[in-house]
Structures are given as C-alpha cells and as structure tokens.
Design an enzyme around this catalytic site. Structure first.
Site, short mmCIF file in Angstrom:
data_model
loop_
_atom_site.label_atom_id
_atom_site.label_comp_id
_atom_site.label_asym_id
_atom_site.label_seq_id
_atom_site.Cartn_x
_atom_site.Cartn_y
_atom_site.Cartn_z
N SER A 143 0.84 -1.20 0.00
CA SER A 143 0.00 0.00 0.00
C SER A 143 0.87 1.24 0.00
O SER A 143 1.86 1.32 0.74
CB SER A 143 -0.91 0.01 1.23
OG SER A 143 -1.54 1.27 1.38
N TYR A 156 -2.68 -1.49 9.84
CA TYR A 156 -2.64 -1.90 8.44
C TYR A 156 -1.29 -1.59 7.80
O TYR A 156 -0.66 -2.45 7.18
CB TYR A 156 -3.77 -1.19 7.69
CG TYR A 156 -3.77 -1.41 6.19
CD1 TYR A 156 -4.20 -2.61 5.65
CD2 TYR A 156 -3.38 -0.38 5.32
CE1 TYR A 156 -4.22 -2.80 4.27
CE2 TYR A 156 -3.41 -0.57 3.96
CZ TYR A 156 -3.83 -1.78 3.44
OH TYR A 156 -3.84 -1.96 2.07
#
Length: 256
Positions: A143, A156
């Site tokens: 990400s 995350y």
C-alpha cells in the site's frame, strides 16, 4: 504485437498457472481478469464468493488469515492446477480508528494475519515447488499509505511494511533458484472496498476529505492500472527484476 502476446503470437501467459488471493472484487478481480485475458489458468480465493469473480477463473472459499485456510488453498492449487507458475498475494483489509490506542488488540492480530502472515504461510507451502521447478514469479500487494504512517491505520500500514521487508528477503533467498519476488504498491484506487474505507477515515479525520483529485496525474487509479503493473512483474519482460517495489499511485506518495 500486443503486450499480451509473445513472439510466437501466443498470449503472454498461455500455459501458465496462477493463484490470486482476494480475487473476488476490486484490484484482485482486475488482476484475475487480466491474467485470464493473457491466457493463464487462474485459481482465486476469498472468504465468500462474489458475482464479480471473473468468468473463467476457478474459485475456492478460504480464509487466508488462518493456517488452516492457507493449507486449504494449497490443496486447492494441487487439485485444480496441479502446480503453479505465478502467485499474487492481494488479500488485505483493515478499518480505521480514531487513534493508535483505539485499535483493539484483536485487530492488530487480524491486520497481521491477513496483510502479512497470509502471504508468509502460503509462500511457505507453495514456493518450495517453484524452487524445485527452478522457475516462478511472486507478487505481493502492499500500500502506498505505508510511508504516511497515519495513526488511524497504523495496524494496516505496519503489516504492509512488514510485507515489503519480507518480500525483499524472500526475493534474495529464491533468486538462485530462478524464482522472482516483487512488490506492487497501489495508491488511491477506485474500488467499493477502498471507497468505504476512505469514507470511514474521513468521518474520523475531516482533513482526509479532498476537493478534487489529490493525485498529481489528475485521476484516481483503476484496478486495471494495478493489474498492468502486476502482469509486467510476473512476465518474462521483467526477467531481470526481483526484490523490487513498483509504486503505482499517480505520483501521490513520493518516496525519497
């Protein structure tokens, strides 16, 4: 000659066997569709079936967060494909919180299981056969939010940062056997799941609300943008690339 064809006129991934986790929607479904269009035989997974699983792909219901789920996927690979040439670890999820302290312990563990340990467990089960056949390509999906270290999403991004570090280490270990391991790092991509998360984040932190696109190239990404990058790294066109991280974010998150 199309980029999906090789010099003989065959489609680029014809005869290749592929596993894509989290392929029932969004970026994962885009990667599955691109591999199918390029001639690959594809098995994909998710916790539940979806109408957006591309036609032509085999599907197995599995929870990649657990060791049992990983073993079930490995068994499905053997039964459905017989072996593997490419793996794409796309499964990932988390929800934002008001602060780091507000992230429950179980969600730290869940973030590690789905965004990091799922890939570790599946690679441990599937990469040895690639090593034996002395060929294969693996792509981990990270990400672009990793360097931003936003407190609301630290469980995350910490898991994805671990995935990036692990990917480089696995690349070094498997390179002598001819197996390549790379990472693709998507930025702001338009998917139903991504939009839902951004709405939740904006409710917690109004500064996350943007007027117009914050992406320098002037638009948010589409699943096909990420799929194109993934297929390049899986293909023979990237035969001298391993341990790399291809950031596909329209220039939104520069890395020094």
């Amino acid at each position: 000659m199309s980029a999906l064809e090789n010099g003989s006129g065959k489609r680029e991934f014809e005869g290749k066997r592929a596993l894509v986790t989290g392929g029932s929607r969004g970026i994962g479904a885009g990667i599955v569709r691109a591999l199918l269009d390029a001639g690959a035989e594809v098995l994909t997974t998710a916790r539940s079936a979806s109408a957006t699983v591309p036609d032509g792909a085999s599907f197995v219901t599995a929870d990649v967060r657990t060791p049992a789920g990983a073993r079930g996927i490995a068994e499905a690979v053997r039964e459905t494909l017989g072996g593997l040439d490419v793996i794409v670890h796309n499964a990932g999820a988390a929800r934002p919180h008001a602060s780091i302290a507000a992230i429950p312990d179980e969600e730290w563990q869940d973030a590690l299981d789905i965004n990091f340990l799922a890939a570790v467990r599946l690679d441990a089960l599937l990469a040895p056969a690639m090593r034996e056949q002395r060929s294969g390509a693996i792509v981990h999906i990270s990400s672009a939010a990793v360097p931003a270290v936003a407190p609301q999403f630290l469980h995350y991004t910490a898991a994805k940062a671990a995935l990036e570090n692990y990917s480089r280490g696995l690349a070094a270990e498997l390179a002598p056997a001819g197996v390549r391991v790379n990472t693709v790092t998507p930025g702001r991509v338009v998917t139903p799941g991504g939009e839902a998360v951004r709405e939740q984040w904006a409710q917690l932190d109004p500064t996350q609300v943007h007027s117009g696109s914050p992406v320098p190239l002037g638009r948010e990404g589409q699943p096909a943008d990420i799929a194109d990058a993934v297929l390049f790294l899986l293909s023979d066109r990237a035969s001298w690339l391993t341990g790399s991280n291809l950031v596909v974010d329209g220039g939104e998150f520069p890395r020094g």
